[in-house]
Design a protein around this motif. Structure first.
Motif, PDB file in Angstrom:
ATOM      1  N   ALA A   5       0.721  -1.264   0.358  1.00 10.28           N
ATOM      2  CA  ALA A   5       0.209  -0.170  -0.101  1.00 10.28           C
ATOM      3  C   ALA A   5       0.345   1.389  -0.010  1.00 10.28           C
ATOM      4  O   ALA A   5       0.633   2.472   0.159  1.00 10.28           O
ATOM      5  CB  ALA A   5      -1.047  -0.244   1.231  1.00 10.28           C
ATOM      6  N   HIS A   6       1.994   1.050   0.003  1.00  9.77           N
ATOM      7  CA  HIS A   6       3.123   2.177  -0.370  1.00  9.77           C
ATOM      8  C   HIS A   6       4.300   1.823  -1.966  1.00  9.77           C
ATOM      9  O   HIS A   6       4.900   1.472  -0.595  1.00  9.77           O
ATOM     10  CB  HIS A   6       3.033   2.762   0.756  1.00  9.77           C
ATOM     11  N   ASN A   7       4.776   1.980  -1.768  1.00 12.40           N
ATOM     12  CA  ASN A   7       5.699   1.328  -3.169  1.00 12.40           C
ATOM     13  C   ASN A   7       6.082   2.583  -3.854  1.00 12.40           C
ATOM     14  O   ASN A   7       5.365   3.944  -3.950  1.00 12.40           O
ATOM     15  CB  ASN A   7       6.001   0.552  -3.493  1.00 12.40           C
ATOM     16  N   HIS A   8       6.530   3.231  -4.524  1.00 11.59           N
ATOM     17  CA  HIS A   8       7.376   3.266  -5.157  1.00 11.59           C
ATOM     18  C   HIS A   8       7.779   3.399  -6.948  1.00 11.59           C
ATOM     19  O   HIS A   8       9.143   3.092  -6.383  1.00 11.59           O
ATOM     20  CB  HIS A   8       8.774   4.907  -4.899  1.00 11.59           C
ATOM     21  N   MET A   9       7.258   3.238  -7.859  1.00 11.42           N
ATOM     22  CA  MET A   9       7.707   2.103  -8.940  1.00 11.42           C
ATOM     23  C   MET A   9       8.592   3.054  -9.506  1.00 11.42           C
ATOM     24  O   MET A   9       9.528   2.227 -10.524  1.00 11.42           O
ATOM     25  CB  MET A   9       6.072   2.537  -9.846  1.00 11.42           C
ATOM     26  N   GLY A  85      -0.958  10.631  -3.237  1.00 11.32           N
ATOM     27  CA  GLY A  85       0.066   9.936  -1.775  1.00 11.32           C
ATOM     28  C   GLY A  85       1.387  10.335  -3.268  1.00 11.32           C
ATOM     29  O   GLY A  85       0.888   9.986  -4.329  1.00 11.32           O
ATOM     30  N   GLU A  86       2.172  10.934  -2.374  1.00  6.85           N
ATOM     31  CA  GLU A  86       2.872  10.514  -1.059  1.00  6.85           C
ATOM     32  C   GLU A  86       2.653  12.236  -0.794  1.00  6.85           C
ATOM     33  O   GLU A  86       3.550  12.809  -1.562  1.00  6.85           O
ATOM     34  CB  GLU A  86       4.129   9.707  -0.859  1.00  6.85           C
ATOM     35  N   ILE A  87       1.829  12.242  -0.216  1.00  8.06           N
ATOM     36  CA  ILE A  87       1.644  14.413   0.932  1.00  8.06           C
ATOM     37  C   ILE A  87       2.439  13.817   2.549  1.00  8.06           C
ATOM     38  O   ILE A  87       2.494  12.143   2.961  1.00  8.06           O
ATOM     39  CB  ILE A  87       0.024  14.760   0.489  1.00  8.06           C
TER      40      ILE A  87
HETATM   41 ZN   LIG Z   1       7.199   6.908   0.160  1.00  3.84          ZN
END
Ligand SMILES: [Zn+2]
Length: 244
Positions: A5-9, A85-87
Motif C-alpha cells: 500500500a506504499h511503493n515507488h515504482m 500520495g505521497e504527501i
Molecule cells: Zn514513500
C-alpha cells in the motif's frame, strides 16, 4: 493476493521488470506513490499495462520546495488519481527549516483537494505526527493511510481513533517500535508496504522487491500469534475496503 500500500515504482530503475515480475507472480495490489508529477506520470503509464498497480499523485514533502509554484497545474491530476500520495510533512529528515513553509503549503493544497474530491490520502508523518493529526482533523479526511508510522504512541492511538489505516513496512522484526505498533493496531487497520527497493537495503542491506510484503505478513502473524493465511486475507480485505 498481497498488498503493497506504499511503493515507488520509479525507484527500481534497471530492476523495474524484476519488480513487475515480483508484483505479478505474487499478485500484489500495489499503490505506486509519486514524489512529483514526473514520477506520477511514469507510474500512471505502467499502470495502463498492469492492473495490480494503482498510481497515486502527490508531491512528497522532500520535494515541496521545488513544486510549490506549480500547484495550479495539478488539479486535473488530483482529480483523476484514485489516491493522493505521497504527501505529508517531515520535520525529522528535512533539517532546513526554511523549507517548512513550502511543505505546509503543498500539504495543505493536497488536503484541500482530498476533501473537495473525497479522496483517500497516503501520508508521510516523520517527526510531524502531531501536526499531521491536527491537519487530518481540520480537513476531516476520509480514511487516511498513514505510511510507516514511527512516532509517539499516544498520537498513534488518536490516529487510530480517527479511523486511519497504517502501513507496516520492512523494518518489522528489526525495530522494537514497529513491533510495538503492530501489537497495538487491530488487524483490521493494518496494511503492508515496501516503500521502494531501498528501504530494505537501509534496514538489512538487501535489495527490496515487492514480494518482501510476504515476509511482512509472516512477521505480523508471528507478533499477533495468528495464522499467516488469516493475516494475509484480512490485509487484502482491508485494502478492498478502501474501494479504489
Ligand atoms: Zn514513500
Amino acid at each position: 493476493m498481497f498488498v503493497d500500500a506504499h511503493n515507488h515504482m520509479d525507484f527500481y530503475k534497471d530492476n523495474l521488470s524484476n519488480a513487475i515480475d515480483s508484483i505479478n507472480h505474487s499478485n500484489i495490489k500495489t499503490l505506486g506513490c509519486s514524489m512529483d508529477l514526473e514520477s506520477y506520470i511514469f507510474t500512471k503509464k505502467l499502470s495502463e499495462y498492469n492492473k495490480n498497480i494503482t498510481p497515486c499523485f502527490g508531491i512528497h514533502p522532500w520535494e515541496a520546495h521545488k513544486n510549490y509554484k506549480d500547484l495550479d497545474k495539478f488539479d486535473d491530476y488530483v482529480k483523476e488519481c484514485k489516491i493522493i500520495g505521497e504527501i505529508g510533512l517531515d520535520y525529522y529528515w528535512v533539517l532546513e527549516k526554511e523549507k517548512y513553509p513550502y511543505m505546509n503549503l503543498v500539504f495543505e493544497y493536497f488536503l484541500g483537494k482530498a476533501k473537495k474530491y473525497d479522496k483517500i490520502t497516503n501520508i508521510h508523518t516523520k517527526g510531524a505526527e502531531k501536526e499531521v493529526l491536527d491537519y487530518i482533523r481540520k480537513y476531516d479526511l476520509r480514511t487516511p493511510i498513514i505510511h510507516w508510522y514511527s512516532g509517539d504512541l499516544n498520537i498513534l492511538k488518536k490516529l487510530l481513533e480517527y479511523g486511519c489505516y497504517f502501513t507496516i513496512s520492512v523494518d518489522i522484526g528489526y525495530s522494537k517500535l514497529t513491533d510495538e505498533i503492530v501489537k497495538i493496531l487491530p488487524l483490521g487497520r493494518i496494511l503492508t508496504e515496501t516503500d521502494g527497493p531501498n528501504s530494505l537495503e537501509w534496514i538489512n542491506k538487501k535489495y527490496g522487491y515487492p514480494s518482501e510484503v510476504i515476509n511482512i505478513v509472516r512477521k505480523i502473524s508471528l507478533i499477533k500469534n495468528l495464522q499467516f493465511e488469516e493475516v494475509r486475507e484480512k490485509i487484502y480485505d482491508n485494502f478492498n475496503k478502501l474501494k479504489l
